[in-house]
Design a protein around this motif. Structure first.
Motif, short mmCIF file in Angstrom:
data_model
loop_
_atom_site.label_atom_id
_atom_site.label_comp_id
_atom_site.label_asym_id
_atom_site.label_seq_id
_atom_site.Cartn_x
_atom_site.Cartn_y
_atom_site.Cartn_z
N PHE A 286 5.87 11.78 7.41
CA PHE A 286 6.23 10.88 6.34
C PHE A 286 7.34 11.48 5.49
CE2 PHE A 286 1.97 9.88 7.43
CZ PHE A 286 1.95 8.52 7.38
N MET A 287 8.27 10.63 5.03
CA MET A 287 9.33 11.03 4.13
C MET A 287 9.08 10.35 2.79
SD MET A 287 11.42 12.95 5.91
CE MET A 287 12.92 12.87 4.98
N SER A 288 9.00 11.13 1.72
CA SER A 288 8.67 10.57 0.40
C SER A 288 9.92 10.16 -0.35
CB SER A 288 7.90 11.59 -0.44
OG SER A 288 6.74 11.98 0.24
N GLY A 289 9.91 8.94 -0.91
CA GLY A 289 10.97 8.47 -1.79
C GLY A 289 10.42 8.40 -3.20
N ALA B 36 4.83 2.74 3.55
CA ALA B 36 4.03 2.35 2.39
C ALA B 36 4.91 2.31 1.15
CB ALA B 36 2.88 3.32 2.20
N SER B 37 4.97 1.17 0.50
CA SER B 37 5.73 1.06 -0.74
C SER B 37 5.00 1.71 -1.91
CB SER B 37 6.00 -0.42 -1.06
OG SER B 37 6.74 -1.03 -0.04
N LEU B 38 3.67 1.73 -1.83
CA LEU B 38 2.85 2.31 -2.88
C LEU B 38 2.44 3.73 -2.53
CD1 LEU B 38 0.38 -0.61 -3.72
CD2 LEU B 38 2.50 -0.03 -4.89
N THR B 39 2.44 4.61 -3.51
CA THR B 39 1.88 5.93 -3.33
C THR B 39 0.36 5.85 -3.41
OG1 THR B 39 1.90 6.44 -5.69
CG2 THR B 39 3.90 6.96 -4.43
N ALA B 40 -0.31 6.92 -3.04
CA ALA B 40 -1.77 6.95 -3.14
C ALA B 40 -2.22 6.77 -4.58
CB ALA B 40 -2.29 8.27 -2.57
N GLU B 41 -1.53 7.40 -5.52
CA GLU B 41 -1.88 7.28 -6.94
C GLU B 41 -1.75 5.84 -7.41
OE1 GLU B 41 -0.64 9.24 -11.27
OE2 GLU B 41 0.50 9.71 -9.47
N GLN B 42 -0.69 5.16 -6.99
CA GLN B 42 -0.52 3.77 -7.38
C GLN B 42 -1.61 2.89 -6.77
OE1 GLN B 42 3.50 3.40 -5.94
NE2 GLN B 42 4.38 3.53 -8.00
#
Length: 231
Positions: free
Chosen positions: A16-19, A138-144
Motif C-alpha cells: 500500500f502507498m499512503s497519501g 481505500a479513500s478512508l484511513t483506518a482512523e477515519q
C-alpha cells in the motif's frame, strides 16, 4: 454479532502507498496456479515455515477444470486450522483473496481424515471475482473508518489513538478503546462480497460496546464510509 478473536490474519503479498487521505492498493496479480498467501498476526512474530496446502490447491484446480471458477479466482488465505484430538480430523478454514486481501463472504473449509484424504470440502469461491471489485484503493484511513462507525452508531468517541500498525503494510491497525469499546479496537482492510450486490473494499472495525459488552464487527465502505454490514 460475534466475539472477535483479536488475533487477525493478514496477507503479506500486497503493498500500500499512503497519501493524505488515501491508501493505494498495489497487490500482486493472481498467478497461473492457486496462490497461498501467508497470514501474519499483529503483535506476534511469525517465523513458522509455510505449510503445505497442496490439498487446497488440488480442490481449487478441480473447480477450475470444471469451469466453476477461473484461474484468476484461485488465490486464497488460510485463516486457521484445527486438529481434533477425538476424531483425528484436520480442519482448514480459508478465504478467497484479491490482491492479497481476504474476501469476506467467501469463507471456505476443507476437512482431512486421519489418512490425509479429503473427506469434505465446502468451497464458496466466486467466479470472476476480480471483475466485481468496485475499488482498488481505500479513500478512508483506518482512523477515519472508526470515526465513521462512531458517527453512524451514535457512539461518543474521544481521544482515538493508534497503538499499533502492521509492520509490513497499512492494512491492519490497532486503536485504543477511545471511550466506545471495552477492548482496543482493531481495524482491518479487506474485500466484502455480497451476492447480487458486488465486491467492495472495506475496513472491518470491531467494537465491544461499553453498555452491552457485545462485540460488533462493522464493515465500512472504504470509499464512502457507510456501514454496509455488521454482525
Amino acid at each position: 454479532m460475534r466475539k472477535l478473536f483479536l488475533s487477525l490474519a493478514v496477507a503479506s503479498f500486497c503493498s500500500f502507498m499512503s497519501g493524505q487521505n488515501s491508501i493505494n492498493l498495489k497487490g500482486a496479480k493472481n498467478t497461473a496456479t492457486p496462490t497461498y498467501i501467508v497470514p501474519v498476526k499483529l503483535s506476534l512474530q511469525n517465523n513458522s515455515p509455510k505449510p503445505s496446502n497442496n490439498f487446497i490447491e488440488t480442490e481449487l484446480n478441480t473447480l477450475i477444470h470444471q469451469g466453476t471458477i477461473l484461474q484468476s479466482d484461485s488465490a486464497f488465505i488460510l485463516n486457521s486450522e484445527h486438529l481434533s484430538s477425538t476424531s483425528g480430523i484436520h480442519h482448514y478454514y480459508f478465504n478467497q483473496a484479491i490482491n492479497g486481501l481476504e474476501v469476506f463472504g467467501t469463507q471456505s473449509s476443507i476437512h482431512l481424515g486421519v489418512n490425509g484424504a479429503v473427506i469434505k470440502a465446502n468451497i464458496k469461491f466466486v467466479k470472476d471475482i476480480l471483475q466485481m471489485a468496485t475499488a482498488s484503493s481505500a479513500s478512508l484511513t483506518a482512523e477515519q473508518a472508526v470515526t465513521k462507525v462512531a458517527q453512524q452508531m451514535g457512539y461518543s468517541i474521544s481521544n482515538l489513538q493508534e497503538l499499533e500498525r502492521n509492520s509490513f503494510e497499512d492494512q491492519e491497525v490497532l486503536f485504543n478503546k477511545a471511550g466506545i469499546s471495552g477492548e482496543n479496537i482493531p481495524a482491518k482492510l479487506m474485500y466484502y462480497y455480497k451476492e447480487n450486490s458486488g465486491v467492495y473494499l472495506v475496513w472491518e472495525i470491531s467494537v465491544q460496546e461499553n453498555h452491552t459488552s457485545n462485540w460488533f464487527n462493522f464493515r465500512v465502505d472504504a470509499t464512502t464510509g457507510t456501514i454496509i454490514d455488521k454482525d
